[in-house]
Design a protein around this motif. Structure first.
Motif, PDB file in Angstrom:
ATOM      1  N   MET A   1       0.825  -1.204   0.000  1.00 40.82           N
ATOM      2  CA  MET A   1       0.000   0.000   0.000  1.00 40.82           C
ATOM      3  C   MET A   1       0.860   1.255   0.000  1.00 40.82           C
ATOM      4  N   LYS A   2       1.969   1.186   0.708  1.00 37.45           N
ATOM      5  CA  LYS A   2       2.891   2.322   0.715  1.00 37.45           C
ATOM      6  C   LYS A   2       3.409   2.595  -0.696  1.00 37.45           C
ATOM      7  N   GLU A   3       3.772   1.513  -1.410  1.00 35.20           N
ATOM      8  CA  GLU A   3       4.286   1.662  -2.774  1.00 35.20           C
ATOM      9  C   GLU A   3       3.230   2.310  -3.677  1.00 35.20           C
TER      10      GLU A   3
ATOM     11  N   TYR B   1      14.351   1.106  -8.835  1.00 33.64           N
ATOM     12  CA  TYR B   1      14.176   2.402  -8.180  1.00 33.64           C
ATOM     13  C   TYR B   1      13.693   2.202  -6.757  1.00 33.64           C
ATOM     14  N   ALA B   2      12.734   1.295  -6.600  1.00 35.78           N
ATOM     15  CA  ALA B   2      12.147   1.093  -5.288  1.00 35.78           C
ATOM     16  C   ALA B   2      13.183   0.575  -4.295  1.00 35.78           C
ATOM     17  N   ILE B   3      14.157  -0.186  -4.786  1.00 35.07           N
ATOM     18  CA  ILE B   3      15.124  -0.744  -3.838  1.00 35.07           C
ATOM     19  C   ILE B   3      16.426   0.054  -3.790  1.00 35.07           C
ATOM     20  N   ALA B   4      17.061   0.262  -4.949  1.00 33.59           N
ATOM     21  CA  ALA B   4      18.288   1.066  -4.952  1.00 33.59           C
ATOM     22  C   ALA B   4      17.997   2.477  -4.445  1.00 33.59           C
ATOM     23  N   GLY B   5      16.836   3.016  -4.837  1.00 31.45           N
ATOM     24  CA  GLY B   5      16.447   4.347  -4.399  1.00 31.45           C
ATOM     25  C   GLY B   5      16.230   4.411  -2.895  1.00 31.45           C
TER      26      GLY B   5
ATOM     27  N   ALA C   1      17.886  -8.198  -8.107  1.00 32.25           N
ATOM     28  CA  ALA C   1      19.275  -8.646  -8.230  1.00 32.25           C
ATOM     29  C   ALA C   1      20.174  -7.506  -8.706  1.00 32.25           C
ATOM     30  N   ILE C   2      19.709  -6.776  -9.722  1.00 30.95           N
ATOM     31  CA  ILE C   2      20.546  -5.686 -10.250  1.00 30.95           C
ATOM     32  C   ILE C   2      20.730  -4.599  -9.190  1.00 30.95           C
ATOM     33  N   SER C   3      19.643  -4.271  -8.482  1.00 29.78           N
ATOM     34  CA  SER C   3      19.789  -3.210  -7.481  1.00 29.78           C
ATOM     35  C   SER C   3      20.674  -3.672  -6.323  1.00 29.78           C
ATOM     36  N   ALA C   4      20.690  -4.992  -6.076  1.00 26.80           N
ATOM     37  CA  ALA C   4      21.518  -5.493  -4.976  1.00 26.80           C
ATOM     38  C   ALA C   4      23.003  -5.372  -5.304  1.00 26.80           C
ATOM     39  N   ILE C   5      23.352  -5.544  -6.581  1.00 23.57           N
ATOM     40  CA  ILE C   5      24.777  -5.456  -6.902  1.00 23.57           C
ATOM     41  C   ILE C   5      25.199  -4.051  -7.321  1.00 23.57           C
ATOM     42  N   SER C   6      24.244  -3.105  -7.339  1.00 23.74           N
ATOM     43  CA  SER C   6      24.648  -1.732  -7.659  1.00 23.74           C
ATOM     44  C   SER C   6      24.915  -0.969  -6.371  1.00 23.74           C
ATOM     45  N   GLU C   7      25.886  -0.085  -6.439  1.00 26.60           N
ATOM     46  CA  GLU C   7      26.218   0.668  -5.232  1.00 26.60           C
ATOM     47  C   GLU C   7      25.275   1.838  -5.024  1.00 26.60           C
TER      48      GLU C   7
END
Ligand SMILES: Nc1ncnc2c1ncn2[C@@H]1O[C@H](COP(=O)(O)OP(=O)(O)O)[C@@H](O)[C@H]1O
Ligand SMILES: [Mg+2]
Lengths: 249, 368
Positions: free
Chosen positions: B15-17, B195-199, B274-280
């Motif tokens: 719901m937050k998203e 965006y939701a995770i790396a952001g 996965a991509i957001s996990a390996i991005s700094e």
């Protein structure tokens, strides 16, 4: 006195760009129930990393932590239920209102709706944000964000509060307000642990102070004893006496 | 773990998203405008040539005329190419319905049926009709094949070509749209999950969420369900828009579209995590995500049929999930076929989905 947090031989090694950084180096300490405990030391001393391990956000490379007799590795969820953490970054959702940010936290902590609304109204008033309750936090000033950040960590009425540099970069007035809150929470019986690099603040506020430098625990005692032992007038002098270094910032 | 409480937490995160996405009015443009623009631009701006296309010739005639016709078709090399246009399989005595089934099964792009008395009639200069069946879900190839046959046969006036329309009147837009929708869902899901995770990692908000007693599963589940709902709504709006505004064909079951896109979105969420996990940070996320998504756009036959690309390119396409999503979407929307025709695509999409998701969950760290 009864220890509420026991850290044994905590070590954290980060590997970043193939370099090993020992952020925390064999730190052991006990924090007593109901005290205000300060961790001081220059930037990079390892304060935030120690915090992160004690609050179960990251796992130590070696060593163990017990919080309120729960093991940080095996019973992290139980620990999270009884602690409230104010991270060094404000970390609020800028596209949610102040109230929505607080409700999100309350919901994630399973606070019942009625209790939550009561607490939210009470705390918003306490930190003078009641008129901004329904505004997006994206437009808030640093001081407003910090006050909101502080109260969003206590919506679930935690026993232990972690504050990572709650006053850094804030105006004197907001800093005063934050320390007033600290004393208030402490009077309610909560254990308060915070980091700062304003040494005189730690001096005034803390029951006991841990001094960190280069990942190591250099000293741990009441401010009075620390000053007495090295016959200094301030914690700043104590730090220089113990490490032979000026405080870098 | 208490499942009910976990689900409740997922609901809260979801719901937050939604709250956040509805407040980002600017997102309307990439969500809905880009795919429409893409369909319009490419739909009206592309043609193409084909090579080595599999066709079946049903030759019930044993005379000279038919064998020379067949030879001419088989040896034809387009002017701008050095590869034969067709790769021919011969048979005889096959009913039209059976030939249609072969096309449905994807074995041939076209079937040419030569009647028994073809050579005899040509010799006597009597009128004779050949039947050409084409795979209308692949309008590019079909158009070119029909065109080629018509020109070839026009040399002999007595011969006419009968082209029954198997799936109604089809255009390149019909070929393009299902794949653009799959592509859009793929890009959109990877980007917005990232965006939701790396952001959130950059803003520090994820730390606050993970400091509560919520499990990483609840966080991931909440974000995944949010994406599934968002992308399905998006697909429905895009399909409706394309059918109403551009007259694109939607022959198949909405339920099957939902099934394919749900599985596909699930895997794309995993890839995004996965991509957001390996991005700094956000910048490295953007670069990495382009590296993982952009090749799919060109290699998986969104804009032209895979049957017309070289083998090595086709093999690359086979390693990308978008290839199977495109195929399934075309089979549903254009051919209107059922579950059994997309079973293989769905099976492969499930494998990709589980794999990507497992990698994503594995790489997703609590640590900030
Ligand atoms: N996630 C991380 N990856 C790599 N190095 C880190 C990470 N977090 C902290 N460090 C390093 O560990 C050391 C201690 O950092 P920190 O605990 O943040 O210190 P403080 O809070 O006292 O300023 C620093 O040298 C910092 O660069
Ligand atoms: Mg710090």
């Amino acid at each position: 006195m009864e220890p509420i947090i026991e850290a044994r031989d905590l070590t954290k090694v980060f590997i970043s760009r193939r370099m090993k950084v020992t952020a925390v180096d064999h730190v052991s300490l006990e924090i007593y129930k109901g005290e205000i405990f300060g961790m001081i030391g220059p930037n990079g001393a390892g304060k935030s990393t120690t915090f992160a391990m004690m609050s179960t956000l990251i796992k130590p490379t070696s060593g163990s932590i017990r919080v309120s007799s729960f093991d940080a590795e095996k019973e992290a969820t139980k620990i999270r239920q009884i602690i409230g953490v104010v991270p060094q970054q404000y970390s609020l959702y800028s596209d949610l209102t102040a109230r929505e940010n607080l409700e999100l936290m309350g919901n994630l902590y399973d606070v019942t709706k009625k209790v939550m609304e009561e607490r939210i109204n009470y705390y918003l008033k306490l930190v003078n944000l009641e008129t901004h309750a329904d505004r997006f936090t994206g437009g808030f000033s640093g001081g407003m964000k910090q006050r909101l950040s502080v109260i969003s960590a206590v919506i679930h009425d935690p026993e232990i509060i972690f504050w990572d540099e709650p006053t850094t970069g804030l105006d004197p007035q907001t800093r005063q307000a934050i320390w007033k809150l600290a004393r208030k929470f402490n009077k309610e019986g909560k254990t308060l642990i915070f980091t700062t690099h304003y040494m005189e603040e730690a001096d005034k506020l803390c029951d006991r102070v841990a001094i960190m430098n280069d990942g190591r625990l250099v000293a741990l005692d009441t401010p009075e004893n620390l000053k007495k032992k090295s016959s200094s007038v301030s914690l700043e002098e104590v730090f220089i006496h113990l490490t032979g270094e000026e405080i870098r910032d | 773990m208490d499942i009910k409480s976990e689900l409740r937490k997922s609901w809260i995160i979801m719901m937050k998203e939604f709250k956040q996405i509805f407040r980002k009015k600017m997102l309307i443009i990439p969500l809905f405008m880009f795919p429409i623009i893409m369909i319009v631009f490419f739909g009206y701006g592309m043609g193409g040539s084909i090579k080595n296309v599999d066709i079946l010739i049903v030759n019930d005639d044993t005379g000279m005329a038919s064998s020379s016709l067949v030879q001419e078709i088989g040896s034809y090399i387009p002017k701008d190419s050095d590869i034969k246009m067709f790769s021919i399989t011969y048979t005889k005595d096959m009913a039209q319905s059976e030939a249609e089934r072969k096309i449905d099964a994807g074995l041939y792009k076209a079937v040419l049926i030569i009647p028994q008395d073809y050579s005899e009639r040509v010799a006597k200069n009597e009128s004779v009709t050949l039947t050409l069946l084409t795979d209308s879900s692949d309008t590019t190839s079909s158009g070119i094949i029909v065109n080629f046959m018509q020109q070839l046969l026009a040399k002999t006036r007595s011969i006419s070509l009968n082209v029954p329309e198997i799936y109604g009147n089809l255009k390149y837009l019909d070929f393009l749209t299902p794949a653009v929708i799959a592509l859009t869902i793929f890009f959109g899901t990877v980007q917005s999950t990232g965006y939701a995770i790396a952001g959130e990692r950059e803003d520090g908000t994820i730390v606050r969420i993970l400091m509560t007693p919520v499990s990483k599963w609840a966080v991931i589940l909440g974000k995944t369900i949010h994406q599934l709902i968002l992308q399905l709504i998006r697909a429905v709006i895009l399909i409706l828009g394309a059918t109403v505004i551009l007259g694109v064909t939607m022959n198949g079951s909405w339920l099957l579209v939902a099934l394919v896109l749900t599985i596909f979105t699930f895997g794309s969420v995993g890839l995004g995590i996965a991509i957001s996990a390996i991005s700094e940070d956000m910048t490295s996320f953007q670069q990495l995500s382009l590296f993982f998504t952009l090749p799919s756009m060109f290699a998986t036959g969104v804009f032209y049929p895979l049957s017309s690309v070289p083998d090595w390119m086709r093999w690359i396409a086979y390693t990308m999930p978008l290839t199977y999503a495109n195929d399934a979407m075309r089979i549903i929307m254009v051919k209107g076929q059922g579950l059994s025709f997309i079973a293989r695509d769905i099976f492969i999409l499930i494998i990709f989905g589980v794999l990507y998701f497992a990698i994503g969950v594995h790489l997703f760290r609590r640590e900030a």
